[in-house]
Scaffold this active site. Structure first.
Site, PDB file in Angstrom:
ATOM      1  N   TYR A  96       0.827  -1.218   0.000  1.00 45.04           N
ATOM      2  CA  TYR A  96       0.000   0.000   0.000  1.00 45.04           C
ATOM      3  C   TYR A  96       0.852   1.254   0.000  1.00 45.04           C
ATOM      4  O   TYR A  96       0.480   2.252  -0.606  1.00 45.04           O
ATOM      5  CB  TYR A  96      -0.994  -0.018   1.170  1.00 45.04           C
ATOM      6  N   ARG A 117       1.797   1.807  -3.515  1.00 40.66           N
ATOM      7  CA  ARG A 117       0.670   2.380  -4.266  1.00 40.66           C
ATOM      8  C   ARG A 117       0.474   3.858  -3.911  1.00 40.66           C
ATOM      9  O   ARG A 117       0.195   4.680  -4.766  1.00 40.66           O
ATOM     10  CB  ARG A 117      -0.623   1.607  -3.965  1.00 40.66           C
ATOM     11  N   ASN A 135     -12.576   4.368  -7.262  1.00 42.21           N
ATOM     12  CA  ASN A 135     -11.148   4.670  -7.133  1.00 42.21           C
ATOM     13  C   ASN A 135     -10.842   5.226  -5.746  1.00 42.21           C
ATOM     14  O   ASN A 135     -11.645   5.955  -5.167  1.00 42.21           O
ATOM     15  CB  ASN A 135     -10.714   5.663  -8.208  1.00 42.21           C
ATOM     16  N   ASP A 173      -7.942   6.913  -5.175  1.00 38.16           N
ATOM     17  CA  ASP A 173      -6.745   7.722  -5.435  1.00 38.16           C
ATOM     18  C   ASP A 173      -6.917   9.224  -5.203  1.00 38.16           C
ATOM     19  O   ASP A 173      -5.973   9.992  -5.411  1.00 38.16           O
ATOM     20  CB  ASP A 173      -6.249   7.468  -6.869  1.00 38.16           C
ATOM     21  N   HIS A 212     -15.104   2.680  -2.482  1.00 40.67           N
ATOM     22  CA  HIS A 212     -14.139   1.700  -1.967  1.00 40.67           C
ATOM     23  C   HIS A 212     -13.118   2.314  -1.021  1.00 40.67           C
ATOM     24  O   HIS A 212     -12.069   1.730  -0.775  1.00 40.67           O
ATOM     25  CB  HIS A 212     -13.436   0.984  -3.136  1.00 40.67           C
ATOM     26  N   CYS A 252      -2.281   2.055  16.399  1.00 39.34           N
ATOM     27  CA  CYS A 252      -3.188   3.115  16.832  1.00 39.34           C
ATOM     28  C   CYS A 252      -2.665   3.762  18.121  1.00 39.34           C
ATOM     29  O   CYS A 252      -2.341   3.050  19.085  1.00 39.34           O
ATOM     30  CB  CYS A 252      -4.583   2.531  17.070  1.00 39.34           C
ATOM     31  N   CYS A 294      -5.545   2.944  21.082  1.00 40.60           N
ATOM     32  CA  CYS A 294      -5.798   1.627  21.683  1.00 40.60           C
ATOM     33  C   CYS A 294      -4.674   0.624  21.461  1.00 40.60           C
ATOM     34  O   CYS A 294      -4.711  -0.484  22.007  1.00 40.60           O
ATOM     35  CB  CYS A 294      -7.112   1.054  21.152  1.00 40.60           C
ATOM     36  N   GLY A 351     -15.031   3.891 -17.376  1.00 42.80           N
ATOM     37  CA  GLY A 351     -13.733   3.314 -17.021  1.00 42.80           C
ATOM     38  C   GLY A 351     -13.782   2.218 -15.982  1.00 42.80           C
ATOM     39  O   GLY A 351     -12.874   2.098 -15.164  1.00 42.80           O
ATOM     40  N   GLU A 382     -12.669  -0.344 -24.085  1.00 38.93           N
ATOM     41  CA  GLU A 382     -13.059  -1.743 -24.318  1.00 38.93           C
ATOM     42  C   GLU A 382     -14.370  -1.982 -23.592  1.00 38.93           C
ATOM     43  O   GLU A 382     -14.401  -2.538 -22.492  1.00 38.93           O
ATOM     44  CB  GLU A 382     -11.993  -2.696 -23.787  1.00 38.93           C
TER      45      GLU A 382
END
Ligand code: OAD
Length: 248
Positions: free
Chosen positions: A71, A74, A106, A108, A123, A148, A151, A188, A216
């Site tokens: 991640y 990314r 997305n 992003d 998402h 965290c 906690c 998309g 496509e």
């Protein structure tokens, strides 16, 4: 169903008459910003990594350092990218309607950067750190495995993983927008992941005019119009077609 590379006049007409518009976007909208999509051969992120080995709670708990590494990679990749002409055109489109909801799969933040306002991040958000025990506002840190500060539990990226439910508020807002809209654009996305993929069918059943924009196209039965082309080219054309129409 009609198919064309240009904007069908009937779609422009439906948009001119519309009060409420909903747009669903997927990874393809960010492709022209240099963010890899998920399912395309060669370039898709999932070609190199099995999703079930990275994007599930089980995988995360088994090896949080490995999942965090992916991640972070990314995040770095996405942080370098900028909104493209498609993102900008969607922000322009929003300004034309009383009710406009942009539902994006997305994570992003490029729609935010492009100027869109009423966004449902279906998402989640790649750049959010959330506590697995649900604490609010845990502080981020650069540790290999962040914990965290309230906690002591693990922090995880704020995205929806396989097998997880869509946050209720996102599901409610997007279903409502799909049900109420006059026109729905599906841009998309391979329309393979539910419940997002079901939103266009819901709009169609509720009486909306629906259109797919994709180089496509899936050509699914839920679409009235299919426009084969890249969103960075087609969406500005779509906005321009409305300008031409309203000038007449
Ligand atoms: P996919 O990778 O499944 O599909 C990307 C789509 O974008 C394909 O249909 C491409 O044809 C299309 N595409 C490629 N370049 C394009 C361009 N320039 N303009 C327009 N379209 C283009 O991505 P999604 O459908 O977004 O979930 O995938 C849905 C979900 O699957 C993602 O949100 C992710 C993944 O599992 C989570 O992370 C929870």
């Amino acid at each position: 169903m009609q198919g064309s590379t240009a904007i069908p006049e009937a779609l422009t007409g439906a948009l001119r008459a519309a009060r409420r518009v909903c747009v669903l976007t997927g990874a393809g909208v960010s492709a022209e910003s240099g963010v890899p999509t998920f399912r395309e051969a060669q370039t898709g992120l999932w070609e190199k990594y099995r999703p079930e080995s990275l994007a599930t709670m089980e995988a995360f708990l088994a090896d949080p350092a490995f999942v965090w590494k992916w991640y972070r990679w990314r995040r770095e990749l996405v942080a370098k990218s900028r909104p493209n002409a498609g993102h900008i055109a969607l922000a322009e489109l929003e300004r034309r309607f009383d009710e406009f909801t942009l539902v994006t799969q997305n994570v992003d933040r490029l729609h935010r950067a492009g100027g869109s306002q009423n966004i449902v991040e279906f998402h989640g958000d790649l750049f959010a750190d959330i506590c697995i025990a649900g604490c609010a506002d845990p502080a981020a840190n650069d540790d290999e495995i962040p914990y965290c500060n309230h906690c002591g539990n693990l922090l995880r990226p704020g995205v929806v993983w396989f097998g997880e439910a869509i946050p209720q508020q996102a599901l409610y807002r997007s279903s409502e927008a799909a049900e109420r809209c006059d026109v729905m654009l599906c841009v998309g996305t391979s329309s393979q992941v539910y419940p997002a993929a079901g939103l266009t069918g819901l709009a169609r059943q509720s009486g909306a005019v629906t259109a797919e924009i994709n180089p496509e196209p899936t050509g699914g039965p839920e679409f009235n119009f299919v426009i084969a082309g890249q969103s960075g080219l087609i969406l500005p054309e779509l906005v321009a077609s409305l300008e031409q129409s309203s000038d007449e």
